[in-house]
Scaffold this active site. Sequence first.
Site, mmCIF file in Angstrom:
data_model
loop_
_atom_site.group_PDB
_atom_site.id
_atom_site.type_symbol
_atom_site.label_atom_id
_atom_site.label_comp_id
_atom_site.label_asym_id
_atom_site.label_seq_id
_atom_site.Cartn_x
_atom_site.Cartn_y
_atom_site.Cartn_z
ATOM 1 N N GLY A 13 1.337 -7.960 -2.414
ATOM 2 C CA GLY A 13 2.168 -7.063 -1.589
ATOM 3 C C GLY A 13 1.371 -6.373 -0.499
ATOM 4 O O GLY A 13 0.146 -6.506 -0.391
ATOM 5 N N ARG A 44 4.006 -12.910 -8.639
ATOM 6 C CA ARG A 44 4.918 -13.970 -9.082
ATOM 7 C C ARG A 44 4.389 -15.382 -8.826
ATOM 8 O O ARG A 44 4.529 -16.272 -9.643
ATOM 9 C CB ARG A 44 6.241 -13.815 -8.356
ATOM 10 N N LYS A 153 2.423 7.646 -4.282
ATOM 11 C CA LYS A 153 3.530 8.409 -3.728
ATOM 12 C C LYS A 153 4.438 7.434 -2.964
ATOM 13 O O LYS A 153 3.914 6.401 -2.507
ATOM 14 C CB LYS A 153 3.036 9.537 -2.826
ATOM 15 N N GLU A 221 1.584 10.186 15.065
ATOM 16 C CA GLU A 221 1.088 8.800 15.160
ATOM 17 C C GLU A 221 1.662 8.191 16.426
ATOM 18 O O GLU A 221 2.848 8.403 16.713
ATOM 19 C CB GLU A 221 1.543 7.997 13.940
ATOM 20 N N HIS A 245 1.830 14.389 1.937
ATOM 21 C CA HIS A 245 0.577 14.620 2.669
ATOM 22 C C HIS A 245 0.535 15.998 3.333
ATOM 23 O O HIS A 245 -0.445 16.725 3.248
ATOM 24 C CB HIS A 245 0.375 13.579 3.775
HETATM 25 C C1 BG6 Z 1 1.563 6.840 4.377
HETATM 26 C C2 BG6 Z 1 2.882 6.773 5.070
HETATM 27 O O1 BG6 Z 1 1.674 7.453 3.118
HETATM 28 O O2 BG6 Z 1 0.660 7.596 5.177
HETATM 29 C C3 BG6 Z 1 2.736 6.178 6.450
HETATM 30 O O3 BG6 Z 1 3.770 5.982 4.293
HETATM 31 C C4 BG6 Z 1 1.714 6.949 7.256
HETATM 32 O O4 BG6 Z 1 3.976 6.144 7.132
HETATM 33 C C5 BG6 Z 1 0.424 7.058 6.458
HETATM 34 O O5 BG6 Z 1 1.481 6.243 8.454
HETATM 35 C C6 BG6 Z 1 -0.577 7.949 7.153
HETATM 36 O O6 BG6 Z 1 -1.804 7.827 6.492
HETATM 37 P P1 BG6 Z 1 -3.156 7.951 7.278
HETATM 38 O O7 BG6 Z 1 -4.211 7.939 6.252
HETATM 39 O O8 BG6 Z 1 -3.239 6.777 8.219
HETATM 40 O O9 BG6 Z 1 -3.057 9.229 8.039
#
Ligand code: BG6
Length: 482
Positions: A13, A44, A153, A221, A245
């Site tokens: 995955g 699988r 999570k 982002e 987060h």
């Molecule tokens: C993930 C989210 O848990 O964290 C994402 O599902 C997000 O959508 C990501 O982009 C951000 O993580 P990092 O470490 O790149 O800031």
Amino acid sequence: MDSFALIIFGITGNLAQIKLIPVLYDMAEKNLLPEGMSIIGVARGDMSKIEFQKYFHEVLQMENIHHKHPIKEEVFEKLCQKLHYVNGNIDDPNLYLKLKEYMKHLTKKGLSCNNRIYYLATYPDLYHHIFENLQKNSMNKSDKGWVRIMIEKPIGHDLKSARELNNLLLNYFTEDQIYRLDHYLGKETLQNILTFRFTNDIFEPLINKDFIEHIQITASEDFGIGKRGGYYDQVGALKDVGQNHQLQMLAFATMDAPSEFTNEAVTKERIKILKSLTPLPDKVVYGQYEGYRKEENVDPESNIDTFYALKTYINSKRFRDVPVYIRAGKKLKQTATEISLVFKNPTYRLFKKISGGDEPNILIYRIQPNEGIVLKILTKVPGHEIKLKPEYMQYCYRIDPHTHYIPDPYERLLIDTIRGDQTFFNDAEEVEAQWAFIDSLIATRSKPHTYKPGTWGPKEADKLLEEDGREWLEPSMEFCRI
Ligand code: BG6
């Protein structure tokens, strides 16, 4: 470190490809994988051991923004010796018989399977099959070692489902076996907030309502949802990163000093913050970037949020009436994650009337990029006049890559799991406190406002601060440049 078997359900995955496989390679490169340990991938598809090893190699060659460095063949060869594969459907009891037999076979060959970590890199709706079958085959415990289970999570999708999952887990495992992973807790830059605050005595006396005017947390982002439409369209920004987060970022920046550096004491302080958040459902703005509805696997009429901004308060003596503003989103102007503590501006300041003289001091925890802890201060421009200029006093992580190696959060958390240290994992009560806050906001969720990619989200998010006489801080790239 104990030797062990790492069993990864869902090895083909997305999570395994993007995070786990690269991190295992990195650990092999740094000799962090103990002798006699095995990695058993479960999925699988029908693959021989050789084909599985080839698959690992291919994944390591894939383009991956989280893992850009070249693969050394001699390291891969070493890693290869630890790789094993068992195929089957997760809901098929035979898979577990096969897995058990396979582990017996490895044990006979002298490899360690008495200690086991099960990593569930699968869809949460498959978890219960794994729990039940592990128990049925007495694989959820070990007479001669330890068994730990790692799940990612989001834990549930609201308070009710999180509780159900937490209760379900307890039917099969004890709390000290359960490692609920929020990778932000494994980020060096987040963990260092605790060191910064609780080993330097200069700042801590200032982190309270007497000195802090307000707090901002941004996780922006500049990219979209990519190929994750199927998942993202069910979740949205507030649940994807807000529930976990970002609330953790807030907890690290504002929690009281734990009485000692133990899992219990640190988690207790995080929970206290999470439970004291005041939900203000009419102070949440949702946004959706233009073009989102055309993304792969997204409902063409979707009203899911790809951006949110909210205001809250921490209902404690220490932070009473200090507003906290949090925002996150995809396809925004810039990628940056940071916490800013904006200090109050005293009524009297010697150079207040000089241009720029009333700018506040700001303490910034930059989680990424340009990782660092910086203090925005006012300085005198060298010369004969009194001219002021904001500058940054900075501690940066990446000045010297040799002395400042930053481990990937997954590597860090995997090592913590091997060591049996749950300090930087969520416990059940914590996850439920996060959901209780988010649920009370979502109950009256409004339709998202559309925003243009490359902006800071909908203008309604700006208004949230403007009505309080404040504005969002634009993350600066001026400090901690590589
Ligand atoms: C993930 C989210 O848990 O964290 C994402 O599902 C997000 O959508 C990501 O982009 C951000 O993580 P990092 O470490 O790149 O800031």
